[in-house]
Motif scaffolding. Structure first.
Motif, short mmCIF file in Angstrom:
data_model
loop_
_atom_site.label_atom_id
_atom_site.label_comp_id
_atom_site.label_asym_id
_atom_site.label_seq_id
_atom_site.Cartn_x
_atom_site.Cartn_y
_atom_site.Cartn_z
N GLY A 809 42.38 32.27 45.87
CA GLY A 809 41.47 32.48 47.00
C GLY A 809 40.07 32.79 46.49
O GLY A 809 39.81 32.81 45.29
N THR A 810 39.17 33.02 47.42
CA THR A 810 37.76 33.20 47.10
C THR A 810 37.52 34.38 46.16
O THR A 810 38.14 35.43 46.29
CB THR A 810 36.96 33.43 48.40
N VAL A 811 36.60 34.17 45.20
CA VAL A 811 36.11 35.26 44.37
C VAL A 811 35.05 36.02 45.17
O VAL A 811 34.06 35.43 45.60
CB VAL A 811 35.51 34.73 43.04
N CYS A 812 35.27 37.31 45.37
CA CYS A 812 34.36 38.10 46.20
C CYS A 812 33.14 38.58 45.43
O CYS A 812 32.02 38.55 45.95
CB CYS A 812 35.09 39.32 46.78
N GLY A 827 38.71 39.49 44.06
CA GLY A 827 38.96 38.35 44.92
C GLY A 827 39.69 38.70 46.20
O GLY A 827 40.14 39.82 46.41
N GLU A 828 39.80 37.70 47.05
CA GLU A 828 40.53 37.85 48.31
C GLU A 828 42.00 38.19 48.08
O GLU A 828 42.66 38.73 48.96
CB GLU A 828 40.46 36.54 49.11
N ASP A 829 42.51 37.87 46.87
CA ASP A 829 43.92 38.12 46.56
C ASP A 829 44.19 39.57 46.20
O ASP A 829 45.33 39.94 45.90
CB ASP A 829 44.39 37.21 45.42
N GLY A 830 43.14 40.44 46.21
CA GLY A 830 43.34 41.86 45.89
C GLY A 830 43.32 42.15 44.41
O GLY A 830 43.47 43.30 44.00
N ARG A 853 35.92 43.79 48.06
CA ARG A 853 34.82 42.88 48.42
C ARG A 853 33.60 42.99 47.48
O ARG A 853 32.84 42.04 47.31
CB ARG A 853 34.40 43.16 49.86
N CYS A 854 33.40 44.17 46.91
CA CYS A 854 32.25 44.38 46.04
C CYS A 854 32.57 45.53 45.09
O CYS A 854 33.51 46.29 45.32
CB CYS A 854 31.00 44.71 46.87
N PHE A 855 31.80 45.66 44.01
CA PHE A 855 32.11 46.73 43.06
C PHE A 855 30.91 47.03 42.16
O PHE A 855 29.95 46.25 42.06
CB PHE A 855 33.31 46.35 42.19
N LEU A 856 31.03 48.17 41.46
CA LEU A 856 30.16 48.55 40.35
C LEU A 856 31.09 48.92 39.20
O LEU A 856 32.20 49.39 39.43
CB LEU A 856 29.30 49.77 40.71
N TRP A 857 30.64 48.75 37.94
CA TRP A 857 31.48 49.21 36.83
C TRP A 857 30.64 49.47 35.59
O TRP A 857 29.53 48.93 35.45
CB TRP A 857 32.62 48.25 36.55
N ASP A 858 31.19 50.30 34.69
CA ASP A 858 30.50 50.64 33.44
C ASP A 858 31.22 50.08 32.23
O ASP A 858 30.91 50.44 31.09
CB ASP A 858 30.35 52.17 33.30
N GLY A 859 32.19 49.21 32.44
CA GLY A 859 32.98 48.65 31.35
C GLY A 859 34.37 49.26 31.25
O GLY A 859 35.29 48.64 30.75
N ASN A 860 34.52 50.50 31.74
CA ASN A 860 35.81 51.19 31.68
C ASN A 860 36.33 51.57 33.07
O ASN A 860 37.51 51.48 33.33
CB ASN A 860 35.70 52.47 30.85
#
Length: 920
Positions: A809-812, A827-830, A853-860
């Motif tokens: 499915g779609t990459v969010c 993605g839409e697949d969770g 649907r969206c995210f932030l990350w620092d590598g870990n």
């Protein structure tokens, strides 16, 4: 280490049972059925008759008598060497004893073994010639049953064909198991609920012990048929940390249970007779563990290793475990690499690459001259071809290294003998030289070489291992001159394994042993081809109809060694080797202030910023909602914030761009460019212009200072889904299946001169592109498509580096890690997936029950916005969701974080923007 700890456990069990007897006294593939208290009657009926009290053990291929007095040897009589078995006195000269009250069993045989006299482990003594032994049971009423059993087993041992012998003994074993069941009185609690009971065997090195498995709602039990080494083994389900399905004898019948997180030594290894029983038990334990322990994949360990959270040693342990290697199975014992190649120098220089073995080559290819000879033979060989006639890991090789700590295992494997003294593990340097030069020696190492226990190098047991040709006795292993002691040798070996050189090259060895160079054309190219029987799937035992051939084939496979299960089918990524601050600080002192790229004050400030970011991410689960505002009529799609944090710009599917004042908490502007949805927004450097992308195929430039639309870029044939900006370049993604790179010379501050747009590159995709992101240096771009593919592009050459179909499915959303080594996608697949940029390998995949649907990350650590409106905190290295924070009333659709990582803004389907702050 693994084997040594296992050995220590067995010694404790023997103390518990006060026995010298061990299942290692049996032949390979032999079963111990029952025991009887008895006397060995020497010179029966004569004046100097002597009785030796002990225990008579009935086994499938032998009779073993263990005297109580340790000064007396254990007696082992192979059933195949028996000439006559019966009640003493039934026939012949001793008939007058037949009706005596005592129960005598007579064995007439041609060969007997004497073992562990005075409890000393040594090669078995053999006496040959016709002789008779009489054993008198304490319970005379059992004599007839025991004799009947012995006669039946004797018939099996004397069958001409090995396959027929195996079949008959298996039938006898199954009959015994069918007549018994698990004793429910052994349950820990009367309230336990039985879930499953079946037949199985407990596996330890070189030995399998049949019995009954039982699982309740709280415990896993194994009850040996023979009550050895103790009546029942119990594992508390609450203590279980990991379970693995195992191949045993190339069949999917094994299950290994661990109550520790990082140890290689399991708490129980079971082999089932029916794959369905194994799978049912696995499913039950896995269901129980579901809420307690996250299942780990090779890829999740790779991520931890790459980022320095696992040592090289720990990572290799985990890979061995996942590849079916177990310290309970000597044919699949954990394999570790030779690391050091210098065993001659008086000092070990770990800063010199020449000290190390070439990890990109298998042992057989390290010596060029030997390799040329092997290749010549390989080219002349008919199919199926193989380069090496012996393997890099086998039971014989494992015990070659471990003979000083596990002599009984060596005696078991070699029919009561040690190897020739000159072929023993006498010297580290000699062993390495033979692995380089020997015509048939290609062995790698075992984990013990990188552990803490030196006992496998030292003859602490004072074993008589023979005399070498030079006249010297085999004693402690001779160490290289750079090692001051066994402890020093192990410490330096560990240092070498964790060195920068090995960290930078270990992935090459992993490719050979566990990875894409293990099989096929890549293995041929890497000179890494072993005998076909060593590979998983190399032979289908079920297709072999001849039972003799089948037994012979299985024996050959088990003794020859087995290639680990393949874990990776693409090149393994390199480790991220840390650049330690102390090194950079040392070098900066040597440079002049003028040469230094930043002043000391700036350097300190940079360190503080990094520390504050680390602190923020360590406390990301402590986010608290500060305020919230409903400023749109439809879903919020984008957030951009001015440098000083005072103005927040948002886009929405209601087609408007809005400017919100954080100080006055009021909406200041609302701009509409068309009647179609806006999909994202960003601020240009200087905070003078905001850019918005639209579903009407255009990108709009809005001058904040002049309050009007400044430019329109009509660059696509379908909706523009996402835009990025760096260094006067605009990157636009569209549902028209392209990502375009534009040179966008900014307009003058007067607002009269328009932007100049030149398309520099067009990155073509097969389907619509829903999201893009740049790395920190803007040299790489990642795109996510409608059909679930993540693409990584090199912007310097406008070429596709990696194409990874990893979502259904779609990459969010997608983003690079701060160091640009990894890409994370949702993605839409969770699924939340981590991809290695260098190799394109999917190295971690975690799932949730809804799209992120969206995210932030620092590598870990990841902070994601979910379809339900929650903010989720993910620990990628731990493989779990650590926090759920209530947020929006609908999906979280966009998320923004300030540079210090202390302030977060989210937008959602509920038309709101929410302001979050870290409280710590």
């Amino acid at each position: 280490m693994a084997f040594i700890r296992k050995k220590q456990q067995e010694q404790l069990l023997q103390l518990y049972s006060k026995e010298r007897f061990s299942l290692l006294l049996l032949n390979l593939e032999e079963y111990y059925f029952e025991q009887h208290t008895a006397h060995h009657i020497q010179r029966k009926g004569f004046q100097n008759e002597r009785k030796i009290r002990g225990s008579l053990k009935i086994c499938s291929k032998s009779v073993i008598f263990e005297p109580d007095a340790i000064s007396q040897p254990i007696i082992k009589i192979p059933l195949r060497d028996c000439i006559k078995i019966g009640k003493h006195g039934e026939n012949g000269a001793h008939r007058h004893f037949a009706n005596a009250k005592s129960g005598g069993i007579s064995l007439i045989f041609s060969q007997v073994y004497f073992i562990k006299e005075h409890n000393i482990v040594a090669p078995y003594k053999i006496e040959r010639g016709k002789m008779e032994y009489v054993f008198e049971l304490d319970v005379s009423g059992k004599v007839e049953d025991v004799v009947e059993t012995l006669l039946q087993l004797h018939r099996a041992s004397c069958l001409d064909k090995l396959g027929d012998q195996t079949a008959m003994i298996t039938a006898i074993l199954q009959s015994r198991l069918a007549r018994t069941s698990f004793d429910k009185n052994r349950f820990q609690s009367v309230s336990e609920k039985l879930h499953m009971e079946c037949k199985a065997e407990m596996v330890t090195p070189l030995v399998t012990n049949p019995g009954h498995v039982c699982i309740t709602d709280t415990n896993l039990y194994f009850q040996p048929l023979n009550g050895y080494p103790k009546p029942v083994v119990r594992i508390t389900l609450q203590d279980v940390r990991r379970i693995y399905k195992r191949r045993h004898g190339l069949m999917p019948l094994g299950l290994e249970v661990f109550c520790t997180e990082d140890d290689l030594c399991s708490d129980i290894y079971l082999k089932f007779y029916d794959p369905q029983d194994r799978d049912d038990l696995y499913f039950y334990i896995a269901t129980y563990l579901e809420h307690h322990v996250a299942e780990r994949t090779a890829e999740s360990y790779t991520l931890q290793w790459q980022r320095g959270h696992l040592s090289n040693y720990q990572y290799l342990l985990h890979l061995n475990n996942l590849a079916d290697r177990s310290c309970n199975d000597l044919s699949q014992y954990p394999v570790f690499p030779w690391i050091i190649s210098d065993y001659c120098s008086s000092e070990l220089d770990l800063s010199n690459p020449g000290t190390f073995r070439d990890l990109s080559k298998p042992v057989g290819a390290l010596n060029k001259e030997r390799l040329e000879r092997l290749l010549t033979r390989y080219q002349e060989m008919p199919e199926p071809k193989f380069m090496y006639g012996s393997h890099y890991s086998s039971p014989g090789y494992v015990l070659f290294y471990l003979v000083r700590i596990a002599p009984e295992y060596m005696l078991c494997l070699q029919n009561g003998r040690f190897d020739n003294a000159d072929r023993m593990f006498n010297s580290i340097a000699e062993t390495w030289k033979n692995c380089l030069d020997g015509a048939t020696d290609f062995k790698e190492l075992i984990p013990e070489f990188y552990g803490d226990d030196v006992s496998f190098l030292v003859n602490n047991l004072k074993l008589d291992l023979g005399k070498r040709q030079g006249g010297q006795m085999v004693d402690d292993v001779e160490l290289p001159s750079w090692a001051q002691s066994p402890e020093d040798f192990l410490q330096k070996s560990k240092d070498a394994l964790e060195s920068n050189y090995v960290s930078e090259h270990l992935h090459e060895w992993i490719d050979l042993i566990f990875g894409y160079k293990q099989k096929g054309s890549e293995a041929v190219g890497a000179h890494n081809v072993f005998h076909p029987l060593t590979y998983e799937g190399g032979v289908d035992l079920n297709s072999i109809e001849d039972p003799d051939e089948k037994v012979a084939m299985l024996t050959q496979i088990l003794e020859f060694g087995q290639t680990p299960k393949q874990l990776f089918v693409t090149p393994h990524p390199r480790r991220i080797t840390p650049k330690f601050k102390s090194l950079s600080q040392t070098s900066s002192h040597n440079a002049s202030i003028a040469d230094s790229p930043v002043s000391p004050a700036e350097e300190s400030f940079e360190d503080l910023t990094e520390e504050s970011k680390t602190l923020a991410w360590n406390n990301i689960a402590k986010l608290q909602l500060h305020e919230q505002h409903k400023i749109h009529k439809e879903t919020v799609t984008g957030i951009a914030v001015s440098c000083n944090g005072s103005s927040v710009f948002t886009t929405s599917q209601d087609s408007t761009l809005k400017m919100f004042s954080k100080q006055s908490k009021m909406l200041q502007r609302s701009i509409s460019f068309s009647n179609m949805a806006l999909s994202s927004c960003l601020l240009l450097p200087g905070d003078a212009t905001v850019i918005s992308s639209s579903w009407d195929n255009n990108v709009y430039f809005y001058s904040i200072a002049f309050g009007r639309r400044q430019d329109t870029l009509m660059g696509h044939d379908d909706a523009v889904s996402k835009i990025c900006w760096h260094d006067n370049r605009l990157y636009s993604a569209s549902w028209d299946s392209t990502v375009k790179v534009w040179s966008a010379v900014p307009a003058e501050m007067t607002g009269t001169k328009r932007h100049q747009f030149d398309m520099l590159a067009e990155l073509e995709h097969d389907v619509s592109v829903d999201t893009i992101s740049l790395n920190a240096a803007s040299t790489l771009l990642v795109s996510g498509t409608k059909e679930g593919t993540v693409n990584i592009w090199d912007l310097t050459t406008a070429t596709l580096l990696q194409q990874v179909p990893c979502h259904s499915g779609t990459v969010c959303d997608t983003a690079f890690s701060p160091d640009s080594r990894h890409v994370l996608s949702t993605g839409e697949d969770g699924c939340v997936n981590v991809i290695d940029v260098q190799t394109g390998m999917l190295i971690s995949s975690m799932t949730s029950d809804e799209p992120q649907r969206c995210f932030l990350w620092d590598g870990n650590t990841v902070l994601s916005g979910s379809q339900s409106g929650e903010l989720l905190v993910w620990d990628l290295l731990g493989g779990k969701i650590t926090e759920r924070i209530q947020g929006h009333a609908g999906a979280v659709t966009c998320i923004w974080m300030n540079e210090q990582c202390s302030s977060i803004i989210t937008g959602g389907e509920d038309r709101q923007i929410m302001f979050w702050k870290l409280q710590y």
